[in-house]
Design a protein around this motif. Structure first.
Motif, PDB file in Angstrom:
ATOM      1  N   HIS A 169       0.835  -1.201   0.000  1.00 19.79           N
ATOM      2  CA  HIS A 169       0.000   0.000   0.000  1.00 19.79           C
ATOM      3  C   HIS A 169       0.875   1.260   0.000  1.00 19.79           C
ATOM      4  N   GLY A 170       1.888   1.278   0.868  1.00 18.91           N
ATOM      5  CA  GLY A 170       2.802   2.425   0.931  1.00 18.91           C
ATOM      6  C   GLY A 170       3.527   2.642  -0.388  1.00 18.91           C
ATOM      7  N   ARG A 171       4.016   1.545  -0.963  1.00 21.68           N
ATOM      8  CA  ARG A 171       4.719   1.650  -2.257  1.00 21.68           C
ATOM      9  C   ARG A 171       3.783   2.164  -3.347  1.00 21.68           C
ATOM     10  N   SER A 172       2.552   1.650  -3.329  1.00 24.85           N
ATOM     11  CA  SER A 172       1.571   2.037  -4.347  1.00 24.85           C
ATOM     12  C   SER A 172       1.273   3.538  -4.278  1.00 24.85           C
ATOM     13  N   MET A 173       1.091   4.055  -3.060  1.00 25.89           N
ATOM     14  CA  MET A 173       0.808   5.488  -2.903  1.00 25.89           C
ATOM     15  C   MET A 173       2.012   6.339  -3.307  1.00 25.89           C
ATOM     16  N   ALA A 174       3.224   5.891  -2.949  1.00 29.63           N
ATOM     17  CA  ALA A 174       4.432   6.645  -3.319  1.00 29.63           C
ATOM     18  C   ALA A 174       4.583   6.689  -4.837  1.00 29.63           C
ATOM     19  N   LEU A 175       4.311   5.565  -5.502  1.00 28.44           N
ATOM     20  CA  LEU A 175       4.389   5.522  -6.968  1.00 28.44           C
ATOM     21  C   LEU A 175       3.382   6.482  -7.591  1.00 28.44           C
ATOM     22  N   CYS A 176       2.171   6.483  -7.041  1.00 31.53           N
ATOM     23  CA  CYS A 176       1.111   7.404  -7.485  1.00 31.53           C
ATOM     24  C   CYS A 176       1.570   8.859  -7.471  1.00 31.53           C
ATOM     25  N   VAL A 177       2.083   9.266  -6.311  1.00 34.85           N
ATOM     26  CA  VAL A 177       2.509  10.661  -6.142  1.00 34.85           C
ATOM     27  C   VAL A 177       3.661  10.977  -7.098  1.00 34.85           C
ATOM     28  N   ALA A 178       4.588  10.030  -7.239  1.00 42.04           N
ATOM     29  CA  ALA A 178       5.727  10.247  -8.140  1.00 42.04           C
ATOM     30  C   ALA A 178       5.261  10.446  -9.586  1.00 42.04           C
ATOM     31  N   ILE A 179       4.256   9.653 -10.012  1.00 39.09           N
ATOM     32  CA  ILE A 179       3.715   9.813 -11.379  1.00 39.09           C
ATOM     33  C   ILE A 179       3.078  11.193 -11.520  1.00 39.09           C
ATOM     34  N   VAL A 199       1.016  -0.084 -11.788  1.00 37.99           N
ATOM     35  CA  VAL A 199      -0.210   0.661 -11.478  1.00 37.99           C
ATOM     36  C   VAL A 199      -1.443  -0.218 -11.733  1.00 37.99           C
ATOM     37  N   LEU A 200      -1.462  -0.915 -12.874  1.00 39.42           N
ATOM     38  CA  LEU A 200      -2.607  -1.772 -13.213  1.00 39.42           C
ATOM     39  C   LEU A 200      -2.693  -2.965 -12.261  1.00 39.42           C
ATOM     40  N   SER A 201      -1.539  -3.472 -11.848  1.00 37.90           N
ATOM     41  CA  SER A 201      -1.512  -4.577 -10.879  1.00 37.90           C
ATOM     42  C   SER A 201      -2.079  -4.117  -9.534  1.00 37.90           C
ATOM     43  N   ASN A 202      -1.689  -2.912  -9.097  1.00 41.71           N
ATOM     44  CA  ASN A 202      -2.210  -2.368  -7.831  1.00 41.71           C
ATOM     45  C   ASN A 202      -3.716  -2.128  -7.912  1.00 41.71           C
ATOM     46  N   ALA A 203      -4.172  -1.661  -9.071  1.00 44.77           N
ATOM     47  CA  ALA A 203      -5.596  -1.340  -9.242  1.00 44.77           C
ATOM     48  C   ALA A 203      -6.482  -2.582  -9.266  1.00 44.77           C
ATOM     49  N   ILE A 212      -7.572   1.318  -4.578  1.00 43.38           N
ATOM     50  CA  ILE A 212      -7.897   2.756  -4.714  1.00 43.38           C
ATOM     51  C   ILE A 212      -6.651   3.538  -5.119  1.00 43.38           C
ATOM     52  N   SER A 213      -5.514   3.247  -4.487  1.00 42.35           N
ATOM     53  CA  SER A 213      -4.302   4.000  -4.849  1.00 42.35           C
ATOM     54  C   SER A 213      -3.844   3.638  -6.257  1.00 42.35           C
ATOM     55  N   GLY A 214      -4.088   2.368  -6.685  1.00 44.33           N
ATOM     56  CA  GLY A 214      -3.788   1.995  -8.069  1.00 44.33           C
ATOM     57  C   GLY A 214      -4.638   2.783  -9.053  1.00 44.33           C
ATOM     58  N   SER A 249     -18.293  -2.827  -6.402  1.00 46.37           N
ATOM     59  CA  SER A 249     -17.978  -1.984  -5.242  1.00 46.37           C
ATOM     60  C   SER A 249     -18.159  -0.503  -5.571  1.00 46.37           C
ATOM     61  N   SER A 250     -18.981   0.181  -4.785  1.00 45.80           N
ATOM     62  CA  SER A 250     -19.190   1.635  -4.985  1.00 45.80           C
ATOM     63  C   SER A 250     -17.888   2.402  -4.777  1.00 45.80           C
ATOM     64  N   ASP A 251     -17.040   1.957  -3.829  1.00 43.93           N
ATOM     65  CA  ASP A 251     -15.762   2.636  -3.573  1.00 43.93           C
ATOM     66  C   ASP A 251     -14.878   2.655  -4.818  1.00 43.93           C
ATOM     67  N   ILE A 252     -14.856   1.527  -5.523  1.00 42.55           N
ATOM     68  CA  ILE A 252     -14.008   1.419  -6.723  1.00 42.55           C
ATOM     69  C   ILE A 252     -14.601   2.239  -7.873  1.00 42.55           C
ATOM     70  N   LYS A 253     -15.914   2.169  -8.055  1.00 37.93           N
ATOM     71  CA  LYS A 253     -16.571   3.004  -9.079  1.00 37.93           C
ATOM     72  C   LYS A 253     -16.259   4.484  -8.836  1.00 37.93           C
ATOM     73  N   LEU A 254     -16.423   4.866  -7.579  1.00 45.80           N
ATOM     74  CA  LEU A 254     -16.238   6.266  -7.189  1.00 45.80           C
ATOM     75  C   LEU A 254     -14.806   6.735  -7.438  1.00 45.80           C
ATOM     76  N   ALA A 255     -13.828   5.902  -7.083  1.00 47.47           N
ATOM     77  CA  ALA A 255     -12.414   6.256  -7.294  1.00 47.47           C
ATOM     78  C   ALA A 255     -12.137   6.472  -8.780  1.00 47.47           C
ATOM     79  N   ALA A 256     -12.685   5.583  -9.634  1.00 50.49           N
ATOM     80  CA  ALA A 256     -12.470   5.716 -11.084  1.00 50.49           C
ATOM     81  C   ALA A 256     -13.130   6.982 -11.620  1.00 50.49           C
ATOM     82  N   GLU A 257     -14.363   7.260 -11.154  1.00 50.24           N
ATOM     83  CA  GLU A 257     -15.066   8.475 -11.601  1.00 50.24           C
ATOM     84  C   GLU A 257     -14.300   9.733 -11.208  1.00 50.24           C
TER      85      GLU A 257
END
Length: 357
Positions: A169-179, A199-203, A212-214, A249-257
């Motif tokens: 999770h930590g690595r995924s968020m750090a990668l996100c911010v770096a991108i 990113v796709l693997s995390n998602a 969510i971070s993916g 999952s509403s959480d996943i739909k919402l994150a994508a939107e």
């Protein structure tokens, strides 16, 4: 000072931040007092005071000529602090001073910071893990080529099999911010395939926070494609966005939107109509979702995807290639909510979960 209530301190810190943003260089003679005031406020018992102090330090560092002592002080504070609330706001302060002076910090100090942050990516306290990831991602914009390669290949893009989910999770968020902060450093021929694959693997991970971070990372990649790839998305990225929009999952739909909404904000050019079409169809389906928030964000995403605040040009070009059922749904949504939404100012919601609020 301690004789003032927290709301007075907040007002004072906000005022000094505004002053620094407007006339920063004019306050240079007061730099030692300001630094002492802000670093002391970082230890305050009130969270809002601490967050305002972190923000103020980020403004102060821009006019600083000798930044190393402040970076060292923050690093030592992070390493030794036992109060998790204070530690996480110190990490946020480190992120803000990195934004303003990451290029000026001594290489040896930067290396120590990176080592400390990497060690905190699997922290069992969510806020510490998130703030560490945010600071590390921010630092990636300022690392030398070799350093960046090491951080990516040995940590952020490394094989995730068998590692603790919190580390992932930590690595995924750090990668996100770096991108987000340094797409030109990560979306290069050397790293881009590995970055997209991770990113796709995390998602598609089985833990919602990693997923969510993916998805956030997918949104940051989408923005990069809009800015530098002529609005064409890689098929795998587009395909996974559609799957996320259709997820139970509403959480996943919402994150994508939210990420489609954010990546297509008005100042950016539109995606290619053929790229928009399948995304739009999935979003239109979500305007009928039983969850109110999913419906609301679907509308927000459609307005930005079709650049409706700038007129109907994109909408018309996409309408020509839509099937009859989708076109009817689009017209119905337009009448019901989209036109009204397009006449209002866009939301300024913060989508980076690693920034503490």
């Amino acid at each position: 000072g301690d004789r003032f209530s927290w709301n007075v301190k907040v007002a004072l810190l906000e005022t000094l931040s505004l002053l620094l943003a407007k006339v920063g260089i004019a306050l240079k003679p007061f730099m030692p007092q300001l630094q002492t005031t802000f670093t002391k406020a970082l230890q305050d018992s009130n969270r809002t005071v601490r967050l305002k102090a972190a923000d103020a330090l980020g403004k102060l560092i821009v006019i600083h000529t000798k930044v190393d002592p402040l970076f060292t002080e923050l690093l030592n504070g992070i390493r030794t602090c036992e109060d998790s609330g204070v530690r996480e706001t110190m990490l946020q302060a480190l992120r803000y001073v990195t934004q303003g002076a990451g290029a000026k910090v001594d290489a040896a100090i930067r290396k120590n910071i990176v080592t400390t942050l990497l060690g905190m990516l699997g922290h069992d306290e969510d806020a510490t893990r998130m703030a560490s990831a945010g600071s590390l991602g921010e630092m990636c914009a300022f690392l030398g080529e070799e350093e960046l390669g090491t951080v990516l290949q040995q940590h952020l893009l490394a094989d995730v099999s068998g590692i603790d989910w919190m580390v992932r999770h930590g690595r995924s968020m750090a990668l996100c911010v770096a991108i987000n902060v340094a797409p030109s450093r990560l979306c290069t021929p050397k790293f881009s395939n590995s970055v997209q694959a991770m990113v796709l693997s995390n998602a598609t991970a089985d833990r919602i926070p990693i997923t969510i971070s993916g998805i956030k990372g997918m949104g940051f990649l989408m923005k990069h494609c809009i800015e530098s790839e002529g609005g064409i998305l890689p098929p795998k990225l587009s395909g996974l966005f559609i799957k996320c929009l259709q997820n139970p999952s509403s959480d996943i739909k919402l994150a994508a939107e939210k990420m489609i909404w954010w990546a297509n904000k008005d100042e950016l050019p539109p995606l290619d109509p053929q790229t928009i079409k399948p995304l739009l169809k999935a979003l239109l389906d979500n305007t009928k979702d039983k969850n109110t928030i999913v419906r609301t964000y679907s509308d927000q995403a459609i307005v930005n995807l079709l650049k409706m605040r700038a007129g109907e040009q994109v909408l018309q070009s996409v309408a020509k290639i839509l099937d009859a059922a989708s076109l009817e749904l689009l017209n119905e949504s337009s009448r019901r909510s989209l036109k009204k939404l397009a006449s209002q100012a866009d939301s300024t919601e913060q989508i980076d979960e690693t920034i503490l609020t």
